[in-house]
Design an enzyme around this catalytic site. Structure first.
Site: not given
Ligand code: GLN
Length: 494
Positions: A176, A152, A77
């Site tokens: 997330s 997210s 990420k």
């Protein structure tokens, strides 16, 4: 080359010389190119990944033994630092910023010979539930491109879902990792707070943040977890060595111990208020209730429990995390990192204001303001102190639960993946959808979303499981058991 179903299968093929790491990296690079419209990556490290693959192929040819993650293709990420590569948190404010060091988690992957193929799109500073708050634009759910991937860590989830890498890293502050895994039909685990070092993870809310893993199988997640776990001199909140189930001893052995308790009869509980919550989709509820019946008929104990704090978890989470975020995001002032606004600046304060209002997106600004407000002298007791009290009560409740039960099960999200735009005009509605995931972060418990189900609207959804702090072993074993015996959802690539 065809899709690989697991790291074990990959390693078998490599050692039998059926494929090479270079073939594999090329395969994934082609896939990434073919599926560009999904927008899962913010940057692809093609040259470096191929270079590393060549080195690993040469190592095998020289007869060197293969390490745990030899040639495993991993995406990270874009909130996790990797020295020499850009890290942006999907924000304009970090435009042009390059990591000056490598996150401990990533370093441990590299030390086991993993190949990092690129960084993944996400909500700005990991704030969001749909990946719609990214400076790079939306990520599309590969199961239905009109749907959000969740957030997210939306890009990391889709990278695994669409077969663009083998496994990926996300971060989970309030769901997330688990929620996008749920929306995309894959495994997503958030370990115990402190299991994996946060060194090199861009902070959102430091007492909640934890790096998590997306994978197709529980085994792959267990393998990455054992590689990344453990004490780190750069993060004093990492769990210290201890030897209850799965804690320190187990960290090296998650994969070995995964199947040893196959016939165990579990003591499971669920919260009445969670399964009968008005916001929960009817079909999700029915599927979980049917699963509970099956588990009972096979000798597991599954008992309902009252949980009258459920309606407080989302408010407590948003008060505490925005407070921490308002402090953590102070450092992006236009002086030290990335973007700076130079238009007609009058003085230093004016410069900060211009940089921060142009550099941060709407959601991040909303959270900084909310966090500043709840910490302000006049309101501190009404909000921040109250929320801390809720956190305390949840911790007590948790102790009582795990004195009696092995695991808690609950939905991961009240519904399946939303349509784009569905909740963007109503932040409160968006926040409330975090009702099932924030509990694990408020209490530090490990949690996982296991992709068991398919909705009649064609979208996948998962079951969330939580176990006691540091008991990832039970979490993984129960998940594996459910994947083997109760999975009705067939993954895209299968
Ligand atoms: N949806 C949650 C939020 O918006 C989760 C964020 C996270 O876990 N990083 O805060």
């Amino acid at each position: 080359m065809t899709a690989l179903s697991s790291i074990q299968e990959y390693h078998k093929k490599l050692t039998a010389s059926n494929i090479t790491c270079v073939d594999t990296v090329n395969y994934y690079l082609t896939k990434i190119e073919e599926k560009k419209q999904l927008n899962a990556f913010t940057e692809v490290f093609a040259t470096e990944a191929l270079q590393k693959a060549m080195e690993l192929d040469a190592k095998r040819e020289n007869g060197e033994p293969i390490k745990k993650l030899h040639g495993v293709v991993i995406a990270i990420k874009d909130v996790i630092c990797y020295k020499g590569y850009r890290v942006t948190a999907a924000s304009k404010i970090l435009e042009g910023f390059t990591s000056v060091y490598t996150a401990t988690a990533v370093q441990r992957l590299l030390d086991e010979d993993a190949i990092i193929i690129g960084s993944c799109n996400c909500d700005e500073f990991a704030m969001g539930s749909t990946n719609e708050n990214s400076v790079y634009g939306n990520v599309l759910n590969a199961a239905d491109e009109t749907k959000v991937p969740g957030g997210s860590s939306g890009g990391s989830a889709v990278a695994v879902q669409a077969g663009l890498c083998m496994v990926s890293l996300g971060s989970d502050t309030g769901g997330s990792v688990r929620q996008p895994a749920d929306f995309c039909g894959i495994v997503g685990i958030k370990p115990t707070y402190g299991r994996i070092s946060r060194y090199g993870l861009i902070a959102y809310a430091s007492s909640f943040d934890q790096i998590g893993i997306f994978s197709n199988s529980v085994y792959d997640a267990a393998l990455l977890l054992e590689v990344m776990s453990g004490v780190d001199e750069f993060d004093s909140t990492v769990l210290m060595p201890q030897t209850p189930k799965g804690a320190y001893e187990g960290t090296e052995n998650f994969t070995k111990l995964l199947s040893i308790e196959e016939n165990k009869k579990y003591k499971i509980t669920y919260f009445k208020e969670a399964l009968h919550h008005p916001s929960l989709d009817k079909e999700i509820k029915e599927n979980i209730l049917a699963l509970i019946d099956k588990l009972k008929s096979e000798g597991h104990t599954v008992t309902a429990m009252d949980f009258d704090l459920l309606d407080y978890v989302v408010p407590a989470y948003y008060v505490l995390t925005t407070a921490e975020a308002s402090s953590n995001l102070n450092r992006y002032d236009g002086v030290r990192f990335g973007y700076r606004n130079k238009d007609n600046v009058k003085d230093l304060t004016d410069f900060y204001k211009r940089t921060r209002s142009k550099g941060f997106g709407k959601e991040v600004q909303r959270r900084i303001m909310l966090g500043t407000f709840v910490l302000s002298a006049g309101y501190y007791d009404a909000y921040f102190s109250k929320a801390q009290q809720v956190r305390r009560l949840l911790a007590d409740k948790t102790k009582a639960i795990f004195a009696e039960y092995d695991a808690v099960i609950l939905p991961t999200s009240p519904g399946t993946a939303f349509t784009f735009g569905e909740k963007t005009d109503d932040p409160i509605a968006m926040y409330l959808a975090d009702i099932y995931t924030v509990f694990a972060n408020l209490t530090g418990l490990p949690g996982i979303s296991v992709p068991l189900f398919k909705h009649s609207n064609t979208m996948p959804f998962g079951l969330q499981i939580m176990t006691a702090k540091t008991d990832e072993l039970t979490l993984l074993q129960l998940s594996e058991h459910l994947m083997q015996h109760y999975k009705t959802y067939q993954h895209l690539n299968n």
